[in-house]
Design a protein around this motif. Sequence first.
Motif, PDB file in Angstrom:
ATOM      1  N   GLY A   1       0.911  -1.124  -0.016  1.00  0.00           N
ATOM      2  CA  GLY A   1      -0.219  -0.011   0.019  1.00  0.00           C
ATOM      3  C   GLY A   1       0.846   1.356  -0.072  1.00  0.00           C
ATOM      4  N   LYS A   2       0.271   2.332  -0.427  1.00  0.00           N
ATOM      5  CA  LYS A   2       0.953   3.785  -0.345  1.00  0.00           C
ATOM      6  C   LYS A   2       1.487   4.000   0.894  1.00  0.00           C
ATOM      7  N   ASP A   3       0.979   4.079   2.024  1.00  0.00           N
ATOM      8  CA  ASP A   3       1.641   4.275   3.219  1.00  0.00           C
ATOM      9  C   ASP A   3       2.933   3.260   3.624  1.00  0.00           C
ATOM     10  N   ASN A   4       2.775   2.146   3.227  1.00  0.00           N
ATOM     11  CA  ASN A   4       3.865   1.205   3.292  1.00  0.00           C
ATOM     12  C   ASN A   4       4.998   1.435   2.437  1.00  0.00           C
ATOM     13  N   ILE A   5       4.592   2.053   1.267  1.00  0.00           N
ATOM     14  CA  ILE A   5       5.770   2.479   0.273  1.00  0.00           C
ATOM     15  C   ILE A   5       6.587   3.597   0.731  1.00  0.00           C
ATOM     16  N   ILE A   6       5.531   4.571   1.258  1.00  0.00           N
ATOM     17  CA  ILE A   6       6.360   5.707   1.722  1.00  0.00           C
ATOM     18  C   ILE A   6       7.198   5.357   2.950  1.00  0.00           C
ATOM     19  N   LYS A   7       6.761   4.630   3.899  1.00  0.00           N
ATOM     20  CA  LYS A   7       7.398   4.210   5.046  1.00  0.00           C
ATOM     21  C   LYS A   7       8.672   3.458   4.713  1.00  0.00           C
ATOM     22  N   SER A   8       8.877   2.850   3.545  1.00  0.00           N
ATOM     23  CA  SER A   8      10.000   2.346   3.235  1.00  0.00           C
ATOM     24  C   SER A   8      11.158   3.238   2.810  1.00  0.00           C
TER      25      SER A   8
ATOM     26  N   CYS B   1       1.601   5.080  -5.412  1.00  0.00           N
ATOM     27  CA  CYS B   1       2.939   5.793  -5.412  1.00  0.00           C
ATOM     28  C   CYS B   1       3.825   6.171  -6.571  1.00  0.00           C
ATOM     29  N   LYS B   2       2.845   6.344  -7.789  1.00  0.00           N
ATOM     30  CA  LYS B   2       3.475   6.977  -8.830  1.00  0.00           C
ATOM     31  C   LYS B   2       3.214   8.580  -8.842  1.00  0.00           C
TER      32      LYS B   2
ATOM     33  N   SER C   1       8.274   9.904  12.076  1.00  0.00           N
ATOM     34  CA  SER C   1       7.237   9.042  12.542  1.00  0.00           C
ATOM     35  C   SER C   1       5.850   9.525  11.856  1.00  0.00           C
ATOM     36  N   MET C   2       5.215   8.336  11.277  1.00  0.00           N
ATOM     37  CA  MET C   2       3.922   8.303  10.794  1.00  0.00           C
ATOM     38  C   MET C   2       2.675   8.257  11.742  1.00  0.00           C
TER      39      MET C   2
END
Length: 234
Positions: free
Chosen positions: A2-9, A64-65, A16-17
């Motif tokens: 998911g988008k948040d997980n891609i950003i977190k990576s 996330c594109k 901190s999110m």
Amino acid sequence: MGKDNIIKSMLSEKVSMTPNGFVADQLNPEQFVDCHELFFDKIFEIHSSDITGVEGYGEFNEECKTEYGTCREFLIDTFAEDKEGYWYNWKEMFETTVLEREFFEKYLQEMKDRIPDCEGKRYLVYNNTFFINMITDGKTTVGFPDWSRSGICDFLLDFAIMDLNKPYLHIPELLFEYCKKRGIVIPNFKERFLCMAYYKGIDTLRWHASIDDTESCTSIMKSISELKDRIYAL
């Protein structure tokens, strides 16, 4: 993923999110000045993210594109009249709302004139640094829970949004001193800041005009029109 997980990576562990604390909007000006370096530290951590493999400019979609190949395309297309959805035929607002054509077009051109200074400056940006969207304890923590507007752009966008939100906090002035203190060199700082500020300023002005928020429009226009003198005084 998911988008948040891609950003977190992409993010440093220092960002901190899911922060604990209170909404940063609750800080009074004196309290913010006391901890402004903490805010800047954490925002710079966002901008230090590894975006290898992420192409283009603009806000992320759900995969996330980004949508645009250049900064110019991103900034200018934001104000396209033929975009489907909320902003379709938005220029009718010049006739139906408090949005002033002459003012808007003046600062749209000021933005366009400075795009070359921002072209090629690609960083992960939160793009939502209004104080209502940041969480802090005022001492050791600043966190960023809502990444719905995040994307790729010149990192000065995040600081320009803070200044648009609360111009009386003197964000660019504090940032200029922060960078000097730490030996951080930002090429073409003044023109890049103005470009990002005019972009977000007229976009936000357009939004407040669309909901007939005359008070906010007056405040935003004052902030935009005074900014160049502030920045060139640095």
